[in-house]
Write a protein that holds these residues in place. Structure first.
Motif, PDB file in Angstrom:
ATOM      1  N   ALA A   1       0.858  -1.176   0.000  1.00 12.55           N
ATOM      2  CA  ALA A   1       0.000   0.000   0.000  1.00 12.55           C
ATOM      3  C   ALA A   1       0.901   1.236   0.000  1.00 12.55           C
ATOM      4  O   ALA A   1       2.004   1.211   0.547  1.00 12.55           O
ATOM      5  CB  ALA A   1      -0.887   0.000   1.237  1.00 12.55           C
TER       6      ALA A   1
ATOM      7  N   CYS B   1      -4.212   7.349   1.034  1.00  8.23           N
ATOM      8  CA  CYS B   1      -3.514   6.087   0.794  1.00  8.23           C
ATOM      9  C   CYS B   1      -4.314   5.254  -0.190  1.00  8.23           C
ATOM     10  O   CYS B   1      -5.520   5.469  -0.373  1.00  8.23           O
ATOM     11  CB  CYS B   1      -3.258   5.321   2.081  1.00  8.23           C
TER      12      CYS B   1
ATOM     13  N   SER C   1      -4.637   1.059  -1.566  1.00  2.41           N
ATOM     14  CA  SER C   1      -4.263  -0.315  -1.252  1.00  2.41           C
ATOM     15  C   SER C   1      -3.413  -0.924  -2.362  1.00  2.41           C
ATOM     16  O   SER C   1      -3.373  -0.422  -3.484  1.00  2.41           O
ATOM     17  CB  SER C   1      -5.517  -1.157  -1.046  1.00  2.41           C
ATOM     18  N   SER C   2      -2.766  -2.048  -2.021  1.00  3.76           N
ATOM     19  CA  SER C   2      -1.949  -2.745  -3.010  1.00  3.76           C
ATOM     20  C   SER C   2      -2.818  -3.450  -4.041  1.00  3.76           C
ATOM     21  O   SER C   2      -2.443  -3.580  -5.204  1.00  3.76           O
ATOM     22  CB  SER C   2      -1.042  -3.762  -2.312  1.00  3.76           C
TER      23      SER C   2
ATOM     24  N   CYS D   1      -5.612  -0.019   3.123  1.00  2.00           N
ATOM     25  CA  CYS D   1      -4.388   0.738   3.350  1.00  2.00           C
ATOM     26  C   CYS D   1      -4.492   1.354   4.745  1.00  2.00           C
ATOM     27  O   CYS D   1      -5.554   1.817   5.143  1.00  2.00           O
ATOM     28  CB  CYS D   1      -4.147   1.795   2.280  1.00  2.00           C
TER      29      CYS D   1
END
Length: 129
Positions: A33, A50, A52-53, A109
């Motif tokens: 993230a 932020c 997330s991945s 995240c």
């Protein structure tokens, strides 16, 4: 070697826009993230957004209330880069902006700076009134 390199900062008038970039290397981009933080003079560092991945429908983004509706975070997986589009900038947005990476291979995240393992060197954003 893990590197996060921010770019795109500068001087802009109130109401203007900037797009910050965070180029990430040395980690599996799809497992981290990415957060954007900022630190104004005399103030503590704060997270502002932020992502997330995970991509696609399971992806998530978060924003600090003070930037909601004005800032947009996005990812370019092919370029291993995360962007922060900042519109309607205000003098109180003046700060050094940092991106950071958190090993979090999931839809979420995290919000705390202590969760982020790797940091960039920062880029200065100055908004004049």
């Amino acid at each position: 070697q893990v590197q996060l390199v921010e770019s795109g900062g500068g001087l802009v008038q109130a109401g203007g826009s900037l797009r910050l970039s965070c180029a990430v290397s040395g980690v599996s981009f799809d497992k981290y993230a990415i957060g954007w933080f900022r630190q104004a003079p005399g103030m503590e560092r704060e997270i502002i957004s932020c992502v997330s991945s995970v991509d696609g429908s399971d992806s998530s983004t978060r924003y600090r209330d003070s930037v909601k509706g004005r800032f947009t975070i996005s990812k370019d997986n092919a370029a291993n880069t995360v962007y922060l589009q900042m519109n309607s900038l205000k003098p109180e947005d003046t700060a050094v902006y940092y991106c950071a990476a958190d090993y979090e291979p999931s839809w979420r995240c995290r919000w705390a700076a202590s969760d982020y393992e790797y940091w960039g060197q920062g880029t200065l954003v100055t908004v004049s009134s």
